[in-house]
Structures are given as structure tokens and as C-alpha cells.
Design an enzyme around this catalytic site. Structure first.
Site, PDB file in Angstrom:
ATOM      1  N   ASP A  23       0.846  -1.214   0.000  1.00 40.20           N
ATOM      2  CA  ASP A  23       0.000   0.000   0.000  1.00 40.20           C
ATOM      3  C   ASP A  23       0.871   1.251   0.000  1.00 40.20           C
ATOM      4  O   ASP A  23       0.667   2.163  -0.808  1.00 40.20           O
ATOM      5  CB  ASP A  23      -0.867   0.071   1.273  1.00 40.20           C
ATOM      6  N   THR A  63      -7.647  -5.079  -0.425  1.00 37.28           N
ATOM      7  CA  THR A  63      -6.484  -5.662   0.259  1.00 37.28           C
ATOM      8  C   THR A  63      -6.674  -7.151   0.552  1.00 37.28           C
ATOM      9  O   THR A  63      -5.730  -7.934   0.418  1.00 37.28           O
ATOM     10  CB  THR A  63      -6.254  -4.907   1.585  1.00 37.28           C
TER      11      THR A  63
END
Ligand code: AMP
Ligand code: MG
Length: 317
Positions: free
Chosen positions: A41, A123
Site C-alpha cells: 500500500d 487488500t
């Protein structure tokens, strides 16, 4: 018109980085917890924000990850690791301080244009080696005017973008750019292709089946997909409908989870509303506080779903 080329190039680099993190930490090995994922990320966001700082230095950025959390929540070893990975992907020597600067670039700035970034959308899909997206939306005057969805797990890897009222697709590794459009599946089709979240906790899957039955969609082809890949699927005609039925009465949808996809579907000729039929209001900061759920369609099927939703009872109310 806004030149998206440098940002499309950055999305390719970010996809290179997220794939490397998957290869190094997730593929075929024991899952090593949340940290490898968060470094993807942070690394992806740093690469995207760096490109925006170079190409559009005066613009504002609203991005999901924060530099203070990078420094406080990620171990020194992992920070060094992601710094080295970003250096390798960019082909230049970068420092941890560079990453911190890029992560915060443009945050809170007053500007006519804002880039809204989800560096790894989906995610849970990313960890499970399913689908995820690198998602960007461009906000001007409160409206989404452009969008990019990088989809490394969609077929061989696809890169979508919307700009100037048209939508396009190309292989993420480079190649021919094609204009895309939503499907022509008609209003009365009994078996449209419907996509929904992969995660049970993200949406009401049982409710969706009931809603589809109420709308006379008796034999839908249902597929569960992570991330804004669902919007991309509707935009290019691989799906006819994406419905997000929240489990909560007052969900807090994040702007970065929807803006890139909304720009893409609208430019491809489709429709995006909330469950009441109102447009998504991207002008209110990080949360879509005026909207509950999403109906994303090829346009033709929209009315039918909204009609069924008019009698829909929100769970817990
Ligand atoms: P999707 O794969 O379409 O479900 O979207 C993934 C996004 O859902 C993530 O980026 C999160 O921001 C958001 N999300 C995470 N947890 C939840 C939850 N419990 N309910 C709804 N959305 C969530
Ligand atoms: Mg997300």
C-alpha cells in the site's frame, strides 16, 4: 485535456511493485501477517504521488495511506525493504524520507483539482491472491472527471482509464489501447451477469439474491470480485450490473473506493447511483456521507433495480 500518460505509467510501476510484494511475501509461502501488505500500500501510494508531484505539482491529493502511520506502524526493517523495492521499480535511488514526502504530497491542499488514490484497493483479495486494483479518480468541482483502474489480476492484467467522456482499456504490460463500452444487455434480460463483493463482511450477499428476485432477475450469473475491478467489469461489458448492498444502516463508504470506478463506468456509457437512485456525492471529503450502497449498471438495467429497491427494507431499521 488533462494528460493522464505520466500517471498511467506510474500505475504500471505501482502494479510492478505490488506484484513483487506478492511474489516475495505471499505466493506459495505462509502468510506473514499484515505488514507485507501494508508495505505494498505505502509503496504503491508513494509511486503514484511522486508522479502527481512531478506532473501536476499544484494539485491536491486525497490518498488512503498516511506517512505518520508508515513511520509508526511499520517496522524499520520493512520500511527499509519497501524503500529498496521502490528504488528498484523506479530505477533510481530513493530514501525513506522520499517515501514519507511522497506519501503526504498534496494532502489538505486547496486546489481546483484533486487526485483521489486507493493504492491497493481490495487488500483482502490482494492477500488471498485474488483480485485487487490500483485506483485513482480525479475530482474537479465535486465531480469525477477522470479515472484510472489498474487491475493486475484481471485476465493477464488490464489498465483502464476514463477521460474526456470516453473510456479505454489496454494490457497493463503495454500494448494497444481500445475504447470500451458497457454491455447492451436489455432491461428485461432474465440472466444478466451480476458482480458483488468477494467478502461477506463487505456486503449483504443473501439480500442481493432476494433483491434480484424482486427485480425479476430470476437466473443471474453471479460473480464475487474484490475491489473496483467490479466497476471495470461493468465498464467493458464483462458484467451488466454491480450492486453493493451494505449490511449497515449507515455505511461509511470511502471516496477512494468508488471514484475511479464511477468515472470509468460513466464514461463507458453506464450509470452509477446509490440505492435511492441519487448520484454519488464526491464533494464531501473522504466519506460518501450522503450515499448508501451502490447500483452500477449498463444503464438499461438500472431502472429495474431501483424499482425493486424502492420497497427494500434497510436491515436494522
Ligand atoms: P470490495 O472488494 O468491493 O468489497 O471493496 C473493498 C473495499 O471495501 C476496501 O477497500 C475497504 O475500504 C472496504 N471495506 C473494508 N471493510 C468493509 C466492511 N466491513 N464493509 C464495507 N466495506 C468495507
Ligand atoms: Mg479500497
Amino acid at each position: 485535456m488533462l494528460d493522464l500518460t505520466p500517471i498511467l505509467d506510474a500505475v504500471r510501476l505501482a502494479a510492478d511493485l505490488t506484484r513483487r510484494v506478492q511474489q516475495l511475501h505471499l505466493k506459495g509461502s505462509e502468510k506473514t501477517g499484515r505488514e507485507p501488505v501494508t508495505i505494498a500500500d505505502y509503496g504503491s501510494q508513494a509511486i503514484l504521488c511522486r508522479a502527481i508531484s512531478l506532473a501536476y505539482p499544484d494539485d491536491a491529493v486525497l490518498a488512503e495511506e498516511r506517512a505518520d502511520q508508515f513511520v509508526t506502524l511499520v517496522s524499520e526493517e520493512s520500511r527499509a525493504h519497501i524503500t529498496q523495492l521502490v528504488s528498484s521499480v523506479l530505477g533510481e535511488n530513493v530514501t525513506e524520507t522520499d517515501l514519507v514526502t511522497w506519501l503526504e504530497h498534496g494532502r489538505g491542499k486547496e486546489a481546483e483539482r484533486t487526485w483521489v488514490i486507493d493504492p491497493v484497493d481490495g487488500t483482502k483479495g490482494f492477500i488471498a491472491m485474488r483480485r485487487y486494483a490500483i485506483a485513482i479518480g480525479v475530482l474537479e468541482g465535486g465531480l469525477p472527471v477522470a479515472g484510472i483502474i489498474g487491475s493486475p489480476g484481471y485476465n493477464e492484467g488490464l489498465l483502464f482509464h476514463a477521460q474526456g467522456g470516453a473510456a479505454y482499456m489496454q494490457p497493463i504490460s503495454g500494448g494497444e489501447v481500445h475504447r470500451i463500452a458497457v454491455s447492451s444487455t436489455p432491461n428485461d434480460a432474465p440472466n444478466p451477469h451480476v458482480v458483488e463483493s468477494a467478502e461477506d463482511s463487505h456486503a449483504d450477499h443473501e439480500g442481493l439474491l432476494q433483491l434480484l428476485a424482486d427485480a425479476g432477475i430470476t437466473s443471474p450469473v453471479l460473480e464475487r470480485i474484490d475491489s473496483q475491478d467490479k466497476y471495470a467489469m461493468v465498464a467493458c461489458g464483462d458484467a451488466d450490473l454491480y450492486i453493493r448492498l451494505p449490511r449497515e444502516a449507515k455505511p461509511k463508504h470511502k471516496v477512494w473506493d468508488h471514484i475511479g470506478g464511477t468515472a470509468l463506468v460513466q464514461a463507458a456509457g453506464g450509470m452509477v447511483t446509490d440505492l435511492d437512485g441519487s448520484p454519488l456525492d464526491f464533494s464531501l471529503g473522504a466519506i460518501l456521507s450522503r450515499n448508501r450502497g451502490m447500483v452500477v449498471s449498463n444503464g438499461q438495467l438500472h431502472e429495474r433495480v431501483l424499482k425493486a429497491l424502492a420497497d427494500w427494507k434497510v436491515p436494522g431499521t
